[in-house]
Design a protein around this motif. Structure first.
Motif, PDB file in Angstrom:
ATOM      1  N   TYR A 122      13.080   3.234   6.250  1.00 55.75           N
ATOM      2  CA  TYR A 122      14.121   3.673   5.609  1.00 55.75           C
ATOM      3  C   TYR A 122      14.627   2.921   4.443  1.00 55.75           C
ATOM      4  O   TYR A 122      15.254   3.390   3.461  1.00 55.75           O
ATOM      5  N   MET A 123      14.619   1.441   4.599  1.00 57.78           N
ATOM      6  CA  MET A 123      15.226   0.662   3.668  1.00 57.78           C
ATOM      7  C   MET A 123      14.716   0.734   2.254  1.00 57.78           C
ATOM      8  O   MET A 123      15.239   0.789   1.173  1.00 57.78           O
ATOM      9  N   LEU A 124      13.470   0.885   2.280  1.00 58.68           N
ATOM     10  CA  LEU A 124      12.621   1.010   0.958  1.00 58.68           C
ATOM     11  C   LEU A 124      12.819   2.144   0.410  1.00 58.68           C
ATOM     12  O   LEU A 124      12.231   2.461  -0.777  1.00 58.68           O
ATOM     13  N   ASN A 125      13.336   3.138   1.006  1.00 61.87           N
ATOM     14  CA  ASN A 125      13.743   4.414   0.085  1.00 61.87           C
ATOM     15  C   ASN A 125      14.775   4.112  -0.873  1.00 61.87           C
ATOM     16  O   ASN A 125      14.993   4.877  -1.798  1.00 61.87           O
ATOM     17  N   LEU A 158      14.202  -5.525  -1.617  1.00 60.14           N
ATOM     18  CA  LEU A 158      15.498  -4.975  -2.183  1.00 60.14           C
ATOM     19  C   LEU A 158      16.111  -6.088  -2.833  1.00 60.14           C
ATOM     20  O   LEU A 158      16.774  -5.960  -4.279  1.00 60.14           O
ATOM     21  N   HIS A 159      16.119  -7.757  -2.465  1.00 58.94           N
ATOM     22  CA  HIS A 159      16.527  -8.873  -3.474  1.00 58.94           C
ATOM     23  C   HIS A 159      15.860  -8.824  -4.472  1.00 58.94           C
ATOM     24  O   HIS A 159      16.491  -9.078  -5.569  1.00 58.94           O
ATOM     25  N   LEU A 219      14.675   1.360  -2.867  1.00 57.72           N
ATOM     26  CA  LEU A 219      14.202   0.911  -3.699  1.00 57.72           C
ATOM     27  C   LEU A 219      14.082   1.398  -5.200  1.00 57.72           C
ATOM     28  O   LEU A 219      13.452   2.505  -5.194  1.00 57.72           O
ATOM     29  N   ASP A 220      14.394   0.809  -6.361  1.00 59.82           N
ATOM     30  CA  ASP A 220      14.579   1.510  -7.524  1.00 59.82           C
ATOM     31  C   ASP A 220      13.395   1.478  -8.409  1.00 59.82           C
ATOM     32  O   ASP A 220      13.042   2.253  -9.093  1.00 59.82           O
ATOM     33  N   HIS A 221      12.407   0.182  -8.119  1.00 59.88           N
ATOM     34  CA  HIS A 221      11.149  -0.151  -9.142  1.00 59.88           C
ATOM     35  C   HIS A 221      10.222  -0.292  -8.022  1.00 59.88           C
ATOM     36  O   HIS A 221      10.055  -1.277  -7.548  1.00 59.88           O
ATOM     37  N   LEU A 255       0.887  -1.271  -0.044  1.00 60.18           N
ATOM     38  CA  LEU A 255      -0.022   0.129   0.161  1.00 60.18           C
ATOM     39  C   LEU A 255       0.747   1.215  -0.034  1.00 60.18           C
ATOM     40  O   LEU A 255       0.281   2.606  -0.003  1.00 60.18           O
ATOM     41  N   ASP A 256       2.124   1.270  -0.052  1.00 60.08           N
ATOM     42  CA  ASP A 256       3.097   2.120   0.162  1.00 60.08           C
ATOM     43  C   ASP A 256       2.837   3.139   1.248  1.00 60.08           C
ATOM     44  O   ASP A 256       2.871   4.340   1.356  1.00 60.08           O
ATOM     45  N   GLU A 257       2.581   2.408   2.555  1.00 60.90           N
ATOM     46  CA  GLU A 257       2.477   3.207   3.602  1.00 60.90           C
ATOM     47  C   GLU A 257       3.282   2.660   4.814  1.00 60.90           C
ATOM     48  O   GLU A 257       3.219   2.892   5.961  1.00 60.90           O
TER      49      GLU A 257
END
Length: 465
Positions: A61-64, A303-304, A66-68, A55-57
């Motif tokens: 910090y790690m998912l900042n 991230l993987h 994420l490139d795609h 849900l992008d909620e």
């Protein structure tokens, strides 16, 4: 958004029913290996966080890094898939074996552990005392060859650079790692559980003294590097040991009390390591212990997916355990370390970066893609259920209870740490071998007597000839 929530709830209900069938019970008052895997490895550490991420909620910090962004949905669907496939494999295996896990679990919990003095019990005591001495020496060895002991530095007030000290304590250990890991970190807690159960049931001076010595060593080994979760898991092992030994009854009040103790212990360690400012972030859903539970284990999976889909080559056989990779003439590469180097290179340069471990599917995807996710899910589920059913079938003694507790706590932690340890784990092999010998000395002393008689007879015939 509503489609994602609907999928999440549907999968949650189906998965819960399958896990309940495989475990025999998901009641918190009847904790067992499968129920802890369900609650800890899947629901808390993976599934709840996956909904926030889809849900992008999450605002984690790690998912900042994420490139795609489409990986949020892609990863969510993979998690939903394994939430069904994993417990379904457990159920299918149980049906093939032809047992009723609910009946097995109930019978196991009701049976009193066998702590009687058998003939040749002295052989068991000699073996246990010898192993305990090795465990104490291994603890001293760990202290001697660890360049800096963070918990000591904290007590002394040298807390300016605890993050790098923790990395140094783990990575710059100058002794033999196998001695520390096998005879210290593995052997000591298991022996302490055996002594604890005997002490609860017999209340003798020997078992009391053995337990408190091994308890002190275990607490040190689980806290010397200021890792926060190991000491909580050790507390859980003690509680489960008492519960399986029928010396402690679970109820709602006691579960809440244990939860409060665990939270207080974590809070105290956070404040000690990070200062009073840690209190502000303690209850935030995306930081502190709560964020660590909900996101830290599952975020690296996304991230993987991102890295090994778009920018990095699959690891293939290099992602297998070092022993297997060596047989295939390749060098082991742990995907968690690769991801740390790829996503947080600044932490590596600063000497504070370790690994980005995640749910086993992350390592499986990094090595073999989606086919690896499917095959490893089925394989790990088979291993887990086989051990669980064997645990419920073995004679109930302090040794078998200690081994059951060890795997009941370590399997859930390993599932959110990668796949390699399920393919080949020398420490688990040593645990089984060592405790098999102790079990024979503890529960089957007549086998020793028969063996000695057989060898004596053979030796006498040889002498006559």
């Amino acid at each position: 958004m509503m489609d994602i929530i609907l999928i999440w709830f549907t999968v949650f209900i189906l998965s819960t029913l399958l896990f309940k069938s495989a475990a025999g019970s998901l009641s918190l008052t009847k904790p067992n290996m499968i129920s802890i895997i369900y609650y800890y490895s899947f629901i808390v550490s993976s599934y709840i966080g996956s909904l926030f991420i889809a849900l992008d909620e999450d605002h984690f910090y790690m998912l900042n890094r994420l490139d795609h962004e489409e990986m949020r949905i892609y990863g969510f669907l993979i998690i939903c898939f394994i939430m069904i496939l994993f417990p379904l494999t457990l159920v299918v295996m149980t049906k093939l074996v032809g047992v009723n896990t609910s009946v097995l679990l109930t019978n196991y919990l009701e049976i009193e552990p066998d702590v009687k003095n058998h003939p040749y019990t002295s052989m068991f005591l000699v073996a246990f005392t010898g192993l305990s001495a090795i465990a104490v020496l291994a603890t001293a060895y760990t202290i001697l060859y660890t360049p800096v002991i963070p918990v000591v530095e904290l007590i002394k007030g040298n807390s300016a650079d605890l993050s790098s000290q923790r990395i140094e304590a783990g990575r710059n250990f100058s002794g033999n790692v196998l001695i520390r890991n096998i005879f210290g970190l593995m052997l000591t807690p298991i022996l302490s559980l055996i002594a604890f159960i005997y002490f609860l049931k017999r209340k003798t001076m020997y078992w009391g003294s053995a337990f408190f010595v091994l308890l002190a060593c275990s607490v040190f080994l689980y806290t010397y590097d200021l890792a926060k979760s190991p000491i909580v898991f050790y507390l859980l092992m003690l509680v489960l040991s008492a519960f399986f030994a029928n010396a402690f009854k679970m109820n709602v009040k006691r579960i809440l009390a244990l939860g409060l103790v665990s939270i207080s212990l974590l809070l105290a360690m956070y404040i000690a390591v990070q200062g009073p400012g840690a209190i502000a972030s303690f209850m935030n859903y995306n930081s502190g212990p709560l964020g660590r539970l909900l996101f830290s284990q599952i975020a690296p999976f996304y991230l993987h997916l991102d890295a090994f889909t778009y920018s990095l080559d699959r690891l293939g056989s290099s992602g297998l355990p070092s022993f297997i990779a060596g047989l295939l003439e390749t060098e082991q590469i742990r995907s968690g370390r690769v991801m740390m180097e790829n996503v947080f290179p600044e932490s590596i340069d600063a000497g504070t970066g370790g690994v980005l471990n995640t749910l086993y599917v992350g390592e499986a995807y990094a090595a073999f893609g989606l086919i690896g996710v499917v095959v490893l899910t089925i394989y790990i589920a088979i291993v887990v259920q086989a051990v669980y059913l064997l645990m419920l079938k073995l004679p109930k003694t302090p040794v078998t209870i200690a081994v059951a507790v060890y795997f009941t706590v370590n399997f859930p932690r390993t599932i959110v740490g990668g796949m390699a340890d399920f393919l080949f784990n020398p420490i688990w092999t040593i645990v089984i071998a060592m405790c098999s010998v102790l079990l024979i000395l503890e529960y089957y002393p007549h086998r020793i007597k028969n063996l000695l008689s057989f060898l004596k007879m053979k030796y006498s015939k040889f002498q006559i000839r």
